[in-house]
Design a protein around this motif. Structure first.
Motif, mmCIF file in Angstrom:
data_model
loop_
_atom_site.group_PDB
_atom_site.id
_atom_site.type_symbol
_atom_site.label_atom_id
_atom_site.label_comp_id
_atom_site.label_asym_id
_atom_site.label_seq_id
_atom_site.Cartn_x
_atom_site.Cartn_y
_atom_site.Cartn_z
ATOM 1 N N PRO A 137 1.321 -13.332 -0.825
ATOM 2 C CA PRO A 137 2.223 -12.560 -1.690
ATOM 3 C C PRO A 137 2.513 -11.153 -1.146
ATOM 4 O O PRO A 137 3.659 -10.688 -1.202
ATOM 5 N N ALA A 138 1.481 -10.482 -0.623
ATOM 6 C CA ALA A 138 1.691 -9.138 -0.076
ATOM 7 C C ALA A 138 2.566 -9.191 1.180
ATOM 8 O O ALA A 138 3.428 -8.324 1.383
ATOM 9 N N LEU A 139 2.360 -10.196 2.019
ATOM 10 C CA LEU A 139 3.214 -10.360 3.192
ATOM 11 C C LEU A 139 4.670 -10.573 2.782
ATOM 12 O O LEU A 139 5.585 -9.978 3.352
ATOM 13 N N ALA A 140 4.872 -11.414 1.789
ATOM 14 C CA ALA A 140 6.226 -11.711 1.331
ATOM 15 C C ALA A 140 6.913 -10.473 0.782
ATOM 16 O O ALA A 140 8.115 -10.258 1.013
ATOM 17 N N ARG A 141 6.169 -9.629 0.059
ATOM 18 C CA ARG A 141 6.771 -8.417 -0.499
ATOM 19 C C ARG A 141 7.226 -7.467 0.596
ATOM 20 O O ARG A 141 8.319 -6.884 0.508
ATOM 21 N N VAL A 142 6.428 -7.304 1.639
ATOM 22 C CA VAL A 142 6.793 -6.395 2.728
ATOM 23 C C VAL A 142 7.993 -6.920 3.502
ATOM 24 O O VAL A 142 8.867 -6.155 3.920
ATOM 25 N N LEU A 143 8.072 -8.244 3.673
ATOM 26 C CA LEU A 143 9.143 -8.825 4.475
ATOM 27 C C LEU A 143 10.411 -9.131 3.671
ATOM 28 O O LEU A 143 11.421 -9.532 4.250
#
Length: 415
Positions: free
Chosen positions: A404-410
């Motif tokens: 989820p954190a990766l998706a938010r940044v990207l």
């Protein structure tokens, strides 16, 4: 391009068999799924640049396998920047009509040695420049770029209105504002503006009597081509900034950039040679005692060592890369958030590629928390690579928790 892609699988199988490796042994050595590698060898799946890099390094193919995988952005002509509109307008003709003078030590002139009514203003702008560079470590680039553009125009305009005896320091300071504006524009994802401002920086510097910043502009342009995946263009530009008459620091930074270009090509021999040259130049007394403001990073204590760790990953040696980056990242100051993110994600990527998935996720988890404060188009290129690397380990709880954190940044930035 389709033909080279189809040749990758058979060539990989041939090199693996010549090395006496079974597919099981090969997949274990690379930390890749055996079934995936089998499909790649049969031409049923395409190889990613990361897989090609790792196979190339492990089999000692000296870049041959990497050249069979098409990278995005390759093949562009990086010897000249694209046509860009002039980005600053205040007093431009008056400034450039001033001509050139002798090379001025900006730190000395702006430290109170010159006697002019412009000196208090220049000293103030010089202090602002240092503050903005520090602010760039913890502020979104899109917020800083308009302010930097305004300050560049203001200082350039001030140069047009000052006596000729004190014009050069103002021009040189304006050039540094323009160069930093270009870097922040690249961080904001605008490569065209980055190249345009970098060109303006070189022009302002020449007008102020500094013949060298134009060569550093080549190093900055090489960074744009590097992140575009254009290894050949990166090498060409970096080599142009290494002539003997240039200051050691600029030549050393150019040698580092050349090494990164060679690493993208999988050329380990030329990469290591460039790194040795960079280390020698950047460790010299002349490079350490150059004029202020310092050109290039001010937060990395050993730039050559950090770049070595960076290159080792691209050369397909993730374990060695992780060891170097672990050491060098510990030396970064805690307040340098942008620099910590830049090299920290590369460190996480190296650990992931080494199969140390939980450790890679722990490193990335800390960094993802600061990314909203310091969004970066260039750092995001490694975040995307990390997401692809971790996708091979979907069964890992640490990977699932990080998604989820990766998706938010990207996620695309809102307009």
């Amino acid at each position: 391009m389709v033909g080279t892609t189809l040749r990758f699988g058979p060539e990989l199988r041939r090199l693996r068999q010549e090395a006496g490796l079974t597919l099981t042994e090969f997949s274990a050595a690379l930390n890749y799924d055996k079934g995936h590698l089998s499909k790649v060898e049969r031409g049923e799946r395409s190889a990613s640049p990361e897989l090609a890099m790792r196979c190339d390094a492990f089999l000692g193919a000296n870049g041959e396998l990497q050249r069979l995988v098409v990278r995005p952005g390759t093949g562009s002509d990086a010897t000249e920047p694209p046509a860009t509109r002039h980005l600053w307008l205040v007093g431009r003709r008056a400034v450039l009509a001033a001509g050139t003078g002798s090379l001025v030590d900006l730190g000395l002139k702006l430290g109170g040695q010159a006697s002019s009514a412009a000196d208090p203003l220049l000293s103030s702008f010089r202090a602002q420049f240092d503050q903005l560079r520090q602010l760039g470590q913890s502020t979104a680039p899109r917020v800083l770029v308009p302010l930097l553009e305004t300050q560049t125009r203001t200082v350039a305009g001030l140069a047009a209105d000052t006596p000729s005896a004190t014009r050069a320091p103002a021009l040189l300071l304006a050039s540094r504002f323009a160069e930093f504006t270009g870097w922040m524009a690249q961080e904001a994802g605008d490569s065209g503006a980055a190249l345009g401002w970098t060109g303006e920086a070189a022009e302002l510097a020449r007008a102020g009597g500094d013949p060298y910043l134009g060569s550093y502009a080549l190093v900055r342009r090489a960074l744009v081509t590097l992140y575009d995946g254009d290894a050949a263009g990166t090498i060409t530009l970096a080599r142009r900034a290494q002539s003997d008459g240039l200051p050691p620091r600029i030549r050393g930074l150019a040698a580092q950039r050349e090494a990164q270009g060679h690493a993208l090509l999988g050329d380990e021999r030329d990469c290591l040679r460039s790194l040795d040259r960079a280390r020698e130049l950047l460790d010299s007394d002349d490079a350490r005692s150059g004029a202020e403001p310092v050109i290039g990073t001010t937060h990395v204590s050993d730039p050559a060592a950090m770049t070595t760790g960076w290159c080792l990953h691209d050369l397909g040696h993730p374990k060695a890369a992780a060891e170097v980056l672990d050491l060098e990242c510990r030396r970064l100051p805690p307040q340098a958030l942008r620099t910590r993110a830049r090299y920290g994600f590369r460190r996480s990527l190296a650990h992931a590629a080494s199969g140390e998935v939980e450790h890679a996720c722990a490193i990335a988890g800390e960094l993802l928390g600061v990314m909203p404060a310091v969004p970066s188009a260039t750092v995001n290129s490694d975040v995307r690579r990390l997401a692809r690397e971790l996708s091979r380990f979907r069964s890992s709880r640490a990977v699932r928790d990080l998604q989820p954190a990766l998706a938010r940044v990207l996620a695309p930035a809102p307009d």
